[in-house]
Design an enzyme around this catalytic site. Structure first.
Site, PDB file in Angstrom:
ATOM      1  N   GLU A 198       0.815  -1.217   0.000  1.00  0.00           N
ATOM      2  CA  GLU A 198       0.000   0.000   0.000  1.00  0.00           C
ATOM      3  C   GLU A 198       0.845   1.263   0.000  1.00  0.00           C
ATOM      4  O   GLU A 198       0.383   2.330  -0.416  1.00  0.00           O
ATOM      5  CB  GLU A 198      -0.913   0.018   1.225  1.00  0.00           C
ATOM      6  CG  GLU A 198      -1.972  -1.062   1.254  1.00  0.00           C
ATOM      7  CD  GLU A 198      -1.474  -2.366   1.850  1.00  0.00           C
ATOM      8  OE1 GLU A 198      -0.272  -2.447   2.181  1.00  0.00           O
ATOM      9  OE2 GLU A 198      -2.280  -3.298   1.990  1.00  0.00           O
ATOM     10  N   ASP A 320      -7.810  -5.923  -1.384  1.00  0.00           N
ATOM     11  CA  ASP A 320      -6.783  -6.279  -0.394  1.00  0.00           C
ATOM     12  C   ASP A 320      -6.935  -7.731   0.038  1.00  0.00           C
ATOM     13  O   ASP A 320      -6.678  -8.084   1.187  1.00  0.00           O
ATOM     14  CB  ASP A 320      -6.834  -5.338   0.817  1.00  0.00           C
ATOM     15  CG  ASP A 320      -5.654  -5.536   1.773  1.00  0.00           C
ATOM     16  OD1 ASP A 320      -4.601  -6.016   1.314  1.00  0.00           O
ATOM     17  OD2 ASP A 320      -5.786  -5.233   2.968  1.00  0.00           O
TER      18      ASP A 320
END
Length: 696
Positions: A198, A320
């Site tokens: 991320e 995710d």
């Protein structure tokens, strides 16, 4: 010594250090094979064996006497952040890791601290971490202990003294990589991955020589800029599954931040690959595509890192949904034939059984609540997605699993005695929506999703309905029948890893602060111990001098402990960082827990509603990942709503100036203006007043 007084010595040692410049079988033995009663039994590798089963053949402690288990000794660590390590126990010494990548060696009989090593991780590196300053353990071979550090180093320590033998930087120090996972050793190679998807990095896994840290090979998990050429044919082929954007500018993600397994018979290394960067595929690959090798199990040749096969659990990952979760090897009788399998319960909510020779899908059924896909097509191996799961037009609605996953890093265990895999399952919903104003900022969170949409609303009815869907449980999964056998519900999610034994026992710590023993065949509770803190790490067991011990590091922390807030249905959970060791004739006890009540005494709120709303948006962009949704802390870091008057006076020097960088709270002068800081403070003050009103 069997009490907490040793902490003082350790604090002194750490203070001094701070002044300085910065082989096992692939499968477990049959349960019919029993060791001699007095034989010492070690825990030499991360998952107990290369198959990562976390199943011990020890039977000294069993269902008939586990209720006599008592604390034998404990050791308090001088940190208050998450502990996630699997200890190794070798030749009477316990080697484990703590916060900030510190490594500790204890006498496994008495708990005496033999040595510790502080790798002096710069505290401001914490801004580059998604999920707390944690470490999951060490590797060991021939008198050397190996460990990764948060700032990307691989270190080798003398197992007898803790002195540094060598270290190597495994990542580009100018990019926000991190290491939290435990290394694995395959033959004469140390295998290590990294994290930071991320934050804006490109994932890979590397092999180093155990003798001197020489880099032997590196396998990238996602392609780089095609204009620069490709490191391998597998990367050229992977690039064909990406398109329409310059994903390489953000990094692409795909970090190998935790799980691995090795089959010495097949000579195959299996790695689990993480999520995309950003999460939102619409941004990183707007033309679509599967985006290999995101969210995949990949088989490699451990000698040269050559690609062998892969299976992608979540094609075109955009939620995710990592596949870095624990993988287990086993030989199962399926449809009358023995199959060599690899098993995983990744974040996406489905339990996969694959042929580990070829990667062929054998079964995939939901082990948690799943709303993003109806099922896995067994012919194609691909999920059948539900409408609007990809949030390409509007938000996804309340979706399960969320980014915390149906199962996160907490290790499973497989018992060949019961034939069950024990999964620390959780239901943690999320609302996904595209961030229409996304702008990449390396080193900060880059999800490409809108946290404002995902944040819990203030409306009590809606909030309570959402929180009612948040659950945690142990799911005992039958991998042959592809269905659950039994289930034990917890008060909430984010419970510890699993250990099973031939004594028909299953051990787990939980978020409520207990270490519990269950009957492995039924889930019946047989014993419980109050650890005074949430336990997320997995227990281990060993035998010395004819005594079987059970050990676990306890200390609340990790992703949900930072961002969870109200999702922790048990409320904020304290961190008391300890190593706990139990035996049948233990006679130690913990000191009474000292509770410090949280007091809200905020200054007057004189900001306009528009300013508070802007502060909320900024908070959700920069602060929520450590301080919790709605400014409700989970217990691993201070609750900002309880900030003192002095803290509010120093707000700008902390948020902009980085006054508390030594605690991991860096300054955001490169991202926030003074007015931004004021607006965030206004939102925090408003949340404190909201809490006061709710208490009345």
């Amino acid at each position: 010594m069997k009490d907490a007084t040793r902490t003082c010595l350790l604090c002194c040692l750490i203070s001094l250090a701070a002044c300085e410049p910065p082989g096992n079988d692939a499968l477990p033995p049959s349960t019919s094979q029993t060791s001699k009663v007095t034989a010492d039994v070690a825990w030499r590798v991360h998952g107990l064996n290369n198959a990562e089963t976390r199943f011990s053949t020890l039977t000294d402690i069993d269902t008939g006497n586990v209720d006599q288990l008592e604390l034998d000794w404990y050791f308090d660590y001088p940190t208050q952040r998450g502990l996630e390590a699997t200890p190794l126990v070798i030749d009477g010494v316990i080697y484990t890791t703590g916060s900030w990548s510190m490594v500790f060696a204890h006498d496994a009989r008495s708990g005496e601290l033999l040595w510790f090593h502080d790798p002096q991780v710069p505290r401001d590196w914490a801004v580059h971490l998604c999920c707390d300053v944690v470490n999951r353990g060490v590797a060991y071979q021939d008198g050397t202990v190996y460990s990764g550090t948060l700032d990307g180093r691989l270190i080798a320590l003398d197992a007898g003294s803790g002195e540094l033998a060598w270290q190597v930087q495994t990542t580009d120090p100018d990019k926000p990589y991190s290491i939290t996972g435990a290394p694995r050793i395959v033959k004469d190679r140390i295998i290590i991955g990294n994290g930071g998807s991320e934050m804006g990095v490109r994932g890979y896994v590397s092999a180093y020589a155990v003798a001197d840290g020489e880099l032997l090979w590196r396998f990238h998990t996602v392609p780089g800029n095609p204009a620069d050429g490709f490191e391998s044919e597998s990367m050229r082929q992977a690039a064909e599954t990406w398109g329409g954007g310059a994903w390489w500018d953000i990094g692409g993600g795909g970090t190998v931040w935790d799980s691995m397994a090795y089959d010495p018979e097949l000579d195959m290394l299996y790695i689990g690959v993480g999520n995309g960067a950003p999460w939102n595929r619409q941004i990183r690959s707007p033309a679509g595509g599967d985006n290999l090798f995101l969210s995949s199990i990949v088989a490699l040749d451990p000698d040269d890192g050559r690609y062998l096969w892969h299976y992608q659990t979540t094609p075109g990952e955009t939620w995710d949904y990592t596949a870095t979760q624990h993988m287990i090897l086993a030989n199962l009788n399926i449809d009358g034939a023995e199959r060599k399998v690899i098993m995983q319960a990744p974040k996406n909510g489905f339990f996969y059984v694959l042929d580990r020779v070829s990667g062929e899908l054998i079964s995939a059924e939901p082990y948690a609540t799943v709303t993003w896909a109806s099922h896995i097509d067994t012919q194609t191996g691909r999920p059948v997605e539900t409408a609007q799961a990809r949030y390409t037009e509007g938000d996804s609605g309340l979706q399960l699993p969320g980014p915390i996953g149906g199962h996160n890093w907490h290790p499973m265990s497989y018992s060949p005695q019961t034939g069950l895999v024990y999964i620390p399952m959780q239901d943690t919903p999320w609302v996904y929506a595209a961030d229409e104003n996304f702008e990449f900022r390396q080193g900060y969170w880059n999800t490409g999703t809108d946290n404002l949409v995902a944040s819990l609303p203030d409306d009590p009815a809606i909030r309570d309905a959402v929180l009612a869907s948040v659950k945690g449980a142990i799911v005992a999964w039958d991998p042959v029948k592809a269905e659950p056998r039994w289930r034990v519900d917890h008060a909430g999610p984010w419970n510890g890893g699993m250990l099973s034994t031939a004594g028909n026992l299953l051990f787990q710590g939980n978020a409520e602060g207990n270490v519990v023993a269950y009957a492995a065949d039924s889930g019946k509770v047989l014993w419980s111990f109050d650890a005074q803190t949430g336990v997320v790490a997995p227990p281990v067991t060993y035998r010395l001098d004819g005594r079987q011990y059970v050990a676990v590091v306890a200390g609340w922390g990790g992703a949900l402990a930072l961002v969870g807030g109200d999702a922790l249905t048990a409320g904020p959970i304290p961190n008391r960082s300890r190593l706990l060791v139990f035996s049948l004739d233990g006679d130690a006890s913990l000191p009474p827990a000292q509770e410090t009540p949280v007091v809200f005494n905020p200054p007057p709120l004189d900001a306009e509603p528009e300013q508070v709303a802007r502060g909320k948006a900024l908070y959700l962009q920069y602060c929520v990942y450590c301080h919790g949704d709605g400014v409700v802390a989970g217990g691993a870091v201070p609750d900002l709503r309880a900030l003192t008057a002095e803290g509010h006076e120093d707000w700008e020097s902390i948020v902009i100036g980085g006054r508390h960088w030594k605690q991991g709270m860096v300054g955001f002068s490169d991202a926030l203006t003074k007015q931004d800081s004021i607006d965030i403070q206004s939102y925090v003050i408003e949340r404190a007043h909201h809490a006061l009103r709710a208490d009345r």
